[in-house]
Design an enzyme around this catalytic site. Structure first.
Site, short mmCIF file in Angstrom:
data_model
loop_
_atom_site.label_atom_id
_atom_site.label_comp_id
_atom_site.label_asym_id
_atom_site.label_seq_id
_atom_site.Cartn_x
_atom_site.Cartn_y
_atom_site.Cartn_z
CB SER B 39 90.83 43.49 60.50
OG SER B 39 91.54 42.34 60.15
CE LYS B 82 95.18 44.04 58.87
NZ LYS B 82 94.06 43.86 59.74
#
Lengths: 139, 150
Positions: B39, B82
């Protein structure tokens, strides 16, 4: 959290917070837990778990009347309905925010006791209520 | 025999002492995290090891653009890595015309690999209380060691 904690307005209860009890992330309905407020990360709040993931909860003043608690979340409420900043205000909370389970009241000495899991009948999640009705019919 | 018992107690004491110091360091100052998953490509690749610090998470000094490690909101056993895209009050574009305002006490997280990332676009804004640490630099693999703050 009145009346389970602080039944007297002017006398604060001190509780023992057990961090090990939630290490496995097993949250049970009726437990009193402490968590980091989702609205203000600097604040800790203490509430009762009403619904765990997958439960159907009848809310009290949330924007949806009935909500299914999403994966990894739980529905928490204060006992003093209507005077409590809880899931009815900010919605289901992530289990990761829970820091500890309140296991006993340690102060004042007159209130020494273990805190038992307890959920008022009126707040039992709907998926369990319907099951118990079926149980009665079968009985 | 007596001497042996005393020396055992002494070394157990040392182990406990340094164990406590190590625990406090890894809990409140900084630690190493191994990331897996696509990701955050191309910034972080799978199996990179990052040095992270907990101080800005504890004092709530997270700013836009920081790479953070947080507990996954849908699975408390998992951690996610993230980038902070939005702070409370920011307006975030979701899809073509939709936009959402990040609520108080939350952040909007997105992976750098927009096409292959489960992030705030699927589970919504993340409470700041779930943030564990902020990534400082990559330490492994050595040839790609670099600072991740800007």
């Amino acid at each position: 959290m009145q009346p389970a904690l602080n039944p007297d307005k002017d006398q604060a209860d001190y509780v023992f917070l057990n961090r090990w009890a939630i290490k496995s992330n097993e949250i049970r309905r009726g437990d009193i837990i402490s968590l980091i407020s989702p609205k203000d990360p600097g604040q800790k709040i203490i509430k009762r778990v009403v619904g765990v993931e997958g439960d159907l909860v009848a809310t009290l003043g949330y924007r949806k009347e009935i909500i299914r608690v999403p994966e990894g979340h739980c529905w928490i409420e204060g006992d003093h309905t209507g005077h409590s900043m809880d899931s009815n205000n900010f919605g289901p909370v992530s289990i990761g925010l829970i820091t500890a389970k309140a296991s006993c009241i340690v102060w004042p000495p007159s209130r020494w006791q273990l805190i038992h899991s307890f959920l008022p009948d009126s707040r039992v999640p709907l998926n369990l209520v319907s099951k118990s009705i079926i149980g009665i019919v079968q009985f | 025999m007596r001497k042996f018992i005393f020396s055992t107690i002494g070394s157990v004491g040392y182990i406990i002492k340094y164990g406590c110091v190590a625990h406090c360091t890894f809990e409140y100052v900084g630690d190493f995290v191994m990331c897996s998953g696509p990701s955050m490509e191309p910034t972080i690749y799978s199996d990179d090891i990052l040095l992270t610090e907990h101080i800005s998470a504890l004092t709530q000094r997270i700013s836009r653009g920081d790479i953070i490690i947080a507990k996954c909101p849908t699975n408390p056993k998992q951690q996610i890595c993230k980038r902070v895209v939005g702070l409370p009050g920011d307006k975030i574009r979701v899809g073509f015309a939709d936009s959402r305002i990040v609520p108080v006490g939350h952040v909007w997280l997105q992976g750098d690999n927009t096409n292959n990332s489960t992030d705030s676009r699927s589970y919504g804004p993340v409470p700041q209380g779930l943030i564990r640490s902020r990534a400082l630099c990559r330490v492994w693999p050595l040839k790609n060691a670099s600072l991740l703050t800007n």
